[in-house]
Design a protein around this motif. Structure first.
Motif, PDB file in Angstrom:
ATOM      1  N   GLY A 136     -81.283 -17.117 -39.534  1.00 23.04           N
ATOM      2  CA  GLY A 136     -81.818 -15.777 -39.340  1.00 23.04           C
ATOM      3  C   GLY A 136     -81.541 -15.173 -37.986  1.00 23.04           C
ATOM      4  N   VAL A 137     -80.715 -15.814 -37.173  1.00 18.59           N
ATOM      5  CA  VAL A 137     -80.402 -15.291 -35.836  1.00 18.59           C
ATOM      6  C   VAL A 137     -79.151 -14.430 -35.928  1.00 18.59           C
ATOM      7  CG1 VAL A 137     -79.978 -15.862 -33.425  1.00 18.59           C
ATOM      8  CG2 VAL A 137     -81.378 -17.381 -34.838  1.00 18.59           C
ATOM      9  N   GLN A 320     -93.818 -10.258 -20.742  1.00 22.95           N
ATOM     10  CA  GLN A 320     -92.966 -10.256 -21.935  1.00 22.95           C
ATOM     11  C   GLN A 320     -92.238 -11.589 -22.050  1.00 22.95           C
ATOM     12  OE1 GLN A 320     -90.129  -6.946 -22.796  1.00 22.95           O
ATOM     13  NE2 GLN A 320     -88.656  -8.603 -23.114  1.00 22.95           N
ATOM     14  N   LEU A 321     -92.357 -12.211 -23.200  1.00 24.39           N
ATOM     15  CA  LEU A 321     -91.644 -13.451 -23.478  1.00 24.39           C
ATOM     16  C   LEU A 321     -90.440 -13.162 -24.354  1.00 24.39           C
ATOM     17  CD1 LEU A 321     -94.636 -15.843 -24.299  1.00 24.39           C
ATOM     18  CD2 LEU A 321     -93.576 -15.382 -22.075  1.00 24.39           C
ATOM     19  N   ASN A 322     -89.382 -13.931 -24.161  1.00 21.84           N
ATOM     20  CA  ASN A 322     -88.185 -13.857 -24.987  1.00 21.84           C
ATOM     21  C   ASN A 322     -87.947 -15.215 -25.641  1.00 21.84           C
ATOM     22  OD1 ASN A 322     -87.688 -11.266 -23.749  1.00 21.84           O
ATOM     23  ND2 ASN A 322     -86.786 -12.359 -22.023  1.00 21.84           N
ATOM     24  N   ILE A 323     -87.178 -15.210 -26.712  1.00 17.62           N
ATOM     25  CA  ILE A 323     -86.762 -16.461 -27.340  1.00 17.62           C
ATOM     26  C   ILE A 323     -85.403 -16.855 -26.773  1.00 17.62           C
ATOM     27  CG2 ILE A 323     -85.938 -17.524 -29.488  1.00 17.62           C
ATOM     28  CD1 ILE A 323     -88.916 -17.353 -29.452  1.00 17.62           C
ATOM     29  N   GLY A 324     -85.296 -18.099 -26.324  1.00 17.73           N
ATOM     30  CA  GLY A 324     -84.016 -18.627 -25.865  1.00 17.73           C
ATOM     31  C   GLY A 324     -83.942 -20.101 -26.169  1.00 17.73           C
ATOM     32  N   THR A 325     -82.719 -20.624 -26.300  1.00 18.01           N
ATOM     33  CA  THR A 325     -82.576 -21.982 -26.826  1.00 18.01           C
ATOM     34  C   THR A 325     -81.965 -22.962 -25.829  1.00 18.01           C
ATOM     35  OG1 THR A 325     -80.446 -21.394 -27.835  1.00 18.01           O
ATOM     36  CG2 THR A 325     -82.426 -21.121 -29.170  1.00 18.01           C
ATOM     37  N   VAL A 334     -83.990 -21.761 -32.311  1.00 14.59           N
ATOM     38  CA  VAL A 334     -84.759 -20.518 -32.320  1.00 14.59           C
ATOM     39  C   VAL A 334     -86.000 -20.681 -33.183  1.00 14.59           C
ATOM     40  CG1 VAL A 334     -84.770 -18.137 -33.173  1.00 14.59           C
ATOM     41  CG2 VAL A 334     -82.873 -18.933 -31.763  1.00 14.59           C
ATOM     42  N   LEU A 335     -85.839 -21.252 -34.380  1.00 12.90           N
ATOM     43  CA  LEU A 335     -86.987 -21.464 -35.250  1.00 12.90           C
ATOM     44  C   LEU A 335     -87.976 -22.443 -34.620  1.00 12.90           C
ATOM     45  CD1 LEU A 335     -85.272 -21.684 -38.768  1.00 12.90           C
ATOM     46  CD2 LEU A 335     -85.968 -19.662 -37.456  1.00 12.90           C
ATOM     47  N   LEU A 395     -89.021 -22.231 -41.864  1.00 11.13           N
ATOM     48  CA  LEU A 395     -87.914 -23.169 -42.053  1.00 11.13           C
ATOM     49  C   LEU A 395     -87.358 -23.143 -43.467  1.00 11.13           C
ATOM     50  CD1 LEU A 395     -89.527 -26.251 -40.248  1.00 11.13           C
ATOM     51  CD2 LEU A 395     -88.224 -24.359 -39.240  1.00 11.13           C
ATOM     52  N   GLY A 396     -87.994 -22.385 -44.354  1.00 11.94           N
ATOM     53  CA  GLY A 396     -87.611 -22.406 -45.754  1.00 11.94           C
ATOM     54  C   GLY A 396     -86.486 -21.450 -46.081  1.00 11.94           C
TER      55      GLY A 396
END
Length: 412
Positions: A136-137, A320-325, A334-335, A395-396
């Motif tokens: 989904g990214v 503000q938070l961001n998603i990073g891997t 990411v998930l 995760l589905g």
């Protein structure tokens, strides 16, 4: 501040934006044009789920979001009431993690070079698409890869580079986790986007404290060179600071007052402590946590929990938070990062906002990505389950749409 990040922060989302990991689904007559009907659309701005919506896509862009269930032509996906969200954003990829593991070097001269011709770009698209789209990214930002630029972190080069980059309209993010310049000083110099939560601990600990902690962990685990040492030593720093350290809380207040954004990257540590739904294979001995004793792991988990609690405190304070891997398996990560933020106490609807609109703003692309609104790119995720009710449904099964083109491989 990472100088490659300045150069690439506007570029990699466009690279992944060249849709084409697989052929479009056969039912799509014209790539980028379709209608999704009977959807429960997540408004990430408010956290509200809007039922019975139809999302109309023209030329890869959302043209309308309607309160209707009518059939809108032959290019239709019937969502059957399922949850439809924006595609996720990874604000912190390192291309070296993908192309030159475990180090950001090539055998010839230590430089990471990408060849920008049509054939190479198609290959990069396939590589990155396979890593990201099944999860989904749909939008990615490279955050820099070459540590030889670290001397440029020092003043006045830091401030001069920041000023010049902003004059050029670049969106700048900062790796300040090497204690060359502190987070507080970077804020004073004008930086507003930060990578990793790790350097926050240095607001309370000085270098002598850190060295003492490393020596203590080394004695307790028999050797500083032992496998996985870093993933025990960093949590121990947070154990030393504790959950209510005044100096760390003051830093959080400063970040909030400055309207700064932070990409925590919790998964990096949580996976080595057994707290995540998957673990990337160790690429070198430093990442090998298989020999951790039960007591080692327990202390590490305790320190991780302190670190994660400060991330929740920052969220509550308005940072503000961001998603990073920052991993070689970034789509999965990411998930994982989203589930970790939820585990830290952030409501799942707000985790979705962090992973979409906030992260899009965090990479300077909020006008194009991150929400289901007319004029935004048609980057969408249609879930089989509902992660807002059951977080593990993240995760589905899911149908992923990138620029209006359907990509629906089996989840691995």
């Amino acid at each position: 501040m990472n100088w490659q990040a300045i150069q690439l922060s506007l570029g990699l989302s466009a690279l992944l934006g060249l849709t084409g990991c697989e052929e479009p689904a056969p039912e799509l007559v014209a790539a980028g044009d379709l209608a999704i009907i009977n959807a429960s659309v997540l408004d990430v701005r408010t956290g509200e789920v809007l039922p019975n919506r139809s999302v109309i896509v023209r030329g890869g862009v959302i043209s309308a979001v309607k309160n209707t269930t009518e059939s809108l032509g032959p290019q239709v996906i019937d969502a059957r009431g399922r949850l439809l969200t924006p595609g996720f954003v990874d604000a912190h990829l390192h291309l070296c993690n993908v192309y030159f593991p475990p180090a950001c070097t090539s055998p010839r001269d230590g430089q990471l070079r990408l060849t920008m011709n049509a054939r190479a770009l198609a290959g990069y698209r396939r590589d990155l698409g396979a890593l990201y789209l099944p999860y989904g990214v749909t939008t990615v930002r490279d955050a820099g890869s070459d540590e030889r630029f670290l001397p440029l972190l020092r003043e006045p080069a830091f401030q001069g580079g920041l000023i010049e980059a902003e004059k050029l309209g670049m969106h700048v993010t900062g790796h300040v986790d090497y204690n060359v310049v502190t987070v507080e000083r970077a804020l004073e110099l004008g930086l507003r986007n930060f990578e990793h939560v790790l350097p926050w601990v240095l607001s309370s600990l000085n270098q002598r404290d850190v060295n003492d902690i490393y020596e203590d962990v080394g004695r307790r685990t028999n050797a500083r060179s032992r496998a996985g040492f870093f993933y025990l030593a960093v949590p121990e720093q947070w154990n030393r600071v504790g959950p209510n350290d005044e100096r760390v809380l003051q830093l959080i207040d400063k970040l909030a007052a400055a309207k700064a954004s932070v990409t925590p990257t919790l998964h990096i540590f949580a996976q080595r402590l057994g707290l995540t739904w998957f673990t990337s294979p160790a690429r070198d001995p430093n990442e090998d946590a298989s020999g951790f004793s039960a007591s080692d792991r327990a202390r590490g988990i305790a320190g991780y929990r302190v670190m994660a609690s400060y991330v929740k405190t920052a969220y509550d304070a308005g940072v503000q938070l961001n998603i990073g891997t920052d991993t070689p398996e970034p789509g999965k990560s990411v998930l994982s990062e989203m589930l970790l933020l939820h585990d830290a106490g952030i409501p799942m609807s707000q985790v979705f906002r962090i992973a979409t609109l906030d992260s899009a703003h965090g990479i300077g692309r909020g006008a194009e990505y991150g929400s289901i609104e007319p004029g935004k790119r048609a980057n969408l995720v249609l879930f089989e389950g509902n992660p807002l009710r059951e977080p593990r449904d993240l995760l589905g099964g899911k149908t992923v749409i990138k620029d209006g083109v359907v990509y629906n491989p089996p989840v691995r």
